[in-house]
Design a protein around this motif. Structure first.
Motif, PDB file in Angstrom:
ATOM      1  N   CYS A  47     -12.232   0.122  15.459  1.00 57.02           N
ATOM      2  CA  CYS A  47     -10.981   0.301  14.698  1.00 57.02           C
ATOM      3  C   CYS A  47     -10.916  -0.663  13.525  1.00 57.02           C
ATOM      4  O   CYS A  47     -10.502  -0.286  12.425  1.00 57.02           O
ATOM      5  CB  CYS A  47      -9.770   0.103  15.604  1.00 57.02           C
ATOM      6  SG  CYS A  47      -9.485   1.463  16.746  1.00 57.02           S
ATOM      7  N   LEU A  48     -11.310  -1.919  13.755  1.00 57.51           N
ATOM      8  CA  LEU A  48     -11.301  -2.903  12.670  1.00 57.51           C
ATOM      9  C   LEU A  48     -12.270  -2.502  11.565  1.00 57.51           C
ATOM     10  O   LEU A  48     -11.956  -2.620  10.376  1.00 57.51           O
ATOM     11  CB  LEU A  48     -11.649  -4.293  13.212  1.00 57.51           C
ATOM     12  CG  LEU A  48     -10.593  -4.932  14.115  1.00 57.51           C
ATOM     13  CD1 LEU A  48     -11.135  -6.217  14.730  1.00 57.51           C
ATOM     14  CD2 LEU A  48      -9.317  -5.198  13.346  1.00 57.51           C
ATOM     15  N   PHE A  49     -13.449  -2.011  11.939  1.00 58.74           N
ATOM     16  CA  PHE A  49     -14.440  -1.566  10.962  1.00 58.74           C
ATOM     17  C   PHE A  49     -13.886  -0.391  10.158  1.00 58.74           C
ATOM     18  O   PHE A  49     -13.982  -0.362   8.924  1.00 58.74           O
ATOM     19  CB  PHE A  49     -15.737  -1.174  11.677  1.00 58.74           C
ATOM     20  CG  PHE A  49     -16.800  -0.665  10.767  1.00 58.74           C
ATOM     21  CD1 PHE A  49     -17.539  -1.533   9.972  1.00 58.74           C
ATOM     22  CD2 PHE A  49     -17.078   0.692  10.690  1.00 58.74           C
ATOM     23  CE1 PHE A  49     -18.521  -1.068   9.127  1.00 58.74           C
ATOM     24  CE2 PHE A  49     -18.066   1.181   9.840  1.00 58.74           C
ATOM     25  CZ  PHE A  49     -18.787   0.299   9.059  1.00 58.74           C
ATOM     26  N   THR A  50     -13.285   0.566  10.845  1.00 55.53           N
ATOM     27  CA  THR A  50     -12.698   1.734  10.175  1.00 55.53           C
ATOM     28  C   THR A  50     -11.561   1.308   9.249  1.00 55.53           C
ATOM     29  O   THR A  50     -11.446   1.792   8.124  1.00 55.53           O
ATOM     30  CB  THR A  50     -12.178   2.746  11.219  1.00 55.53           C
ATOM     31  OG1 THR A  50     -13.267   3.148  12.046  1.00 55.53           O
ATOM     32  CG2 THR A  50     -11.564   3.966  10.565  1.00 55.53           C
ATOM     33  N   ASN A  51     -10.747   0.377   9.712  1.00 54.81           N
ATOM     34  CA  ASN A  51      -9.642  -0.125   8.892  1.00 54.81           C
ATOM     35  C   ASN A  51     -10.164  -0.796   7.625  1.00 54.81           C
ATOM     36  O   ASN A  51      -9.635  -0.571   6.536  1.00 54.81           O
ATOM     37  CB  ASN A  51      -8.800  -1.109   9.704  1.00 54.81           C
ATOM     38  CG  ASN A  51      -7.584  -1.571   8.931  1.00 54.81           C
ATOM     39  OD1 ASN A  51      -6.731  -0.772   8.587  1.00 54.81           O
ATOM     40  ND2 ASN A  51      -7.532  -2.860   8.653  1.00 54.81           N
ATOM     41  N   ASP A  52     -11.202  -1.610   7.754  1.00 56.72           N
ATOM     42  CA  ASP A  52     -11.782  -2.272   6.578  1.00 56.72           C
ATOM     43  C   ASP A  52     -12.287  -1.241   5.567  1.00 56.72           C
ATOM     44  O   ASP A  52     -12.072  -1.387   4.362  1.00 56.72           O
ATOM     45  CB  ASP A  52     -12.928  -3.194   6.985  1.00 56.72           C
ATOM     46  CG  ASP A  52     -12.452  -4.454   7.699  1.00 56.72           C
ATOM     47  OD1 ASP A  52     -11.239  -4.746   7.638  1.00 56.72           O
ATOM     48  OD2 ASP A  52     -13.293  -5.126   8.322  1.00 56.72           O
ATOM     49  N   ASN A  53     -12.944  -0.187   6.069  1.00 57.26           N
ATOM     50  CA  ASN A  53     -13.440   0.872   5.175  1.00 57.26           C
ATOM     51  C   ASN A  53     -12.286   1.603   4.501  1.00 57.26           C
ATOM     52  O   ASN A  53     -12.367   1.940   3.314  1.00 57.26           O
ATOM     53  CB  ASN A  53     -14.311   1.858   5.939  1.00 57.26           C
ATOM     54  CG  ASN A  53     -15.658   1.276   6.299  1.00 57.26           C
ATOM     55  OD1 ASN A  53     -16.122   0.319   5.683  1.00 57.26           O
ATOM     56  ND2 ASN A  53     -16.288   1.828   7.309  1.00 57.26           N
ATOM     57  N   LEU A  54     -11.219   1.832   5.247  1.00 54.40           N
ATOM     58  CA  LEU A  54     -10.051   2.512   4.681  1.00 54.40           C
ATOM     59  C   LEU A  54      -9.395   1.666   3.596  1.00 54.40           C
ATOM     60  O   LEU A  54      -9.041   2.172   2.532  1.00 54.40           O
ATOM     61  CB  LEU A  54      -9.041   2.834   5.790  1.00 54.40           C
ATOM     62  CG  LEU A  54      -7.773   3.566   5.371  1.00 54.40           C
ATOM     63  CD1 LEU A  54      -8.104   4.893   4.702  1.00 54.40           C
ATOM     64  CD2 LEU A  54      -6.863   3.777   6.566  1.00 54.40           C
ATOM     65  N   VAL A  55      -9.260   0.376   3.841  1.00 59.66           N
ATOM     66  CA  VAL A  55      -8.670  -0.522   2.843  1.00 59.66           C
ATOM     67  C   VAL A  55      -9.526  -0.524   1.575  1.00 59.66           C
ATOM     68  O   VAL A  55      -9.004  -0.439   0.461  1.00 59.66           O
ATOM     69  CB  VAL A  55      -8.511  -1.955   3.413  1.00 59.66           C
ATOM     70  CG1 VAL A  55      -8.199  -2.956   2.327  1.00 59.66           C
ATOM     71  CG2 VAL A  55      -7.420  -1.971   4.486  1.00 59.66           C
ATOM     72  N   ASP A  56     -10.850  -0.598   1.734  1.00 57.65           N
ATOM     73  CA  ASP A  56     -11.739  -0.559   0.568  1.00 57.65           C
ATOM     74  C   ASP A  56     -11.577   0.746  -0.205  1.00 57.65           C
ATOM     75  O   ASP A  56     -11.498   0.743  -1.439  1.00 57.65           O
ATOM     76  CB  ASP A  56     -13.201  -0.727   1.003  1.00 57.65           C
ATOM     77  CG  ASP A  56     -13.513  -2.127   1.502  1.00 57.65           C
ATOM     78  OD1 ASP A  56     -12.716  -3.051   1.264  1.00 57.65           O
ATOM     79  OD2 ASP A  56     -14.570  -2.283   2.156  1.00 57.65           O
TER      80      ASP A  56
END
Length: 140
Positions: A47-56
């Motif tokens: 989830c954290l990895f996906t969130n980081d990609n979404l923010v980028d």
């Protein structure tokens, strides 16, 4: 931590000898509960990895949208000289002489360093007050 201190040796750089450590017993949950905990941690990590990609992706989209709006505005509106866009009695000055240290919710100050690649990097822009400061030269 207390147990680690108890079994450590040395004073300047305490260490724990393997022969002492291998005899220690640790309370661990049952294996099925360990697996469940590990699975939850993997889900959180994903989830954290996906969130980081979404923010980028959102930052890229925002910059793209701002660029698109700026280009569209420039295509619709005629460009004018800076001199024709100011009050006749006021000189054109380079920048703000004393923008201050930063005002929360103030007006962004864009410096040359804020757009090194042709796009404004909005992170860490200095924010200044709307009030003009008058100096001995009479310029604000």
């Amino acid at each position: 931590m207390n147990r680690a201190i108890e079994i450590s040796v040395g004073s300047l750089s305490p260490t724990i000898n393997w022969s002492t450590l291998k005899l220690q017993e640790f309370d661990l949950p049952p294996l099925d509960q360990q697996r469940s905990i590990a699975e939850m941690l993997w889900v959180v990590d994903e989830c954290l990895f996906t969130n980081d990609n979404l923010v980028d992706a959102l930052h890229e989209y925002r910059q793209s949208l701002l660029d698109s709006i700026a280009h569209e505005y420039a295509n619709i509106h005629a460009l004018v000289s800076l001199e024709s866009a100011i009050d006749p009695g006021r000189p054109i000055c380079y920048g703000i002489l004393m923008p201050g240290l930063g005002i929360p919710n103030g007006i962004p100050v864009i410096k040359v360093r804020d757009f090194p690649d042709g796009h404004i990097h909005e992170v860490d822009l200095l924010l200044t007050t709307q009030r003009l400061k008058h100096h001995s030269s009479g310029q604000g």
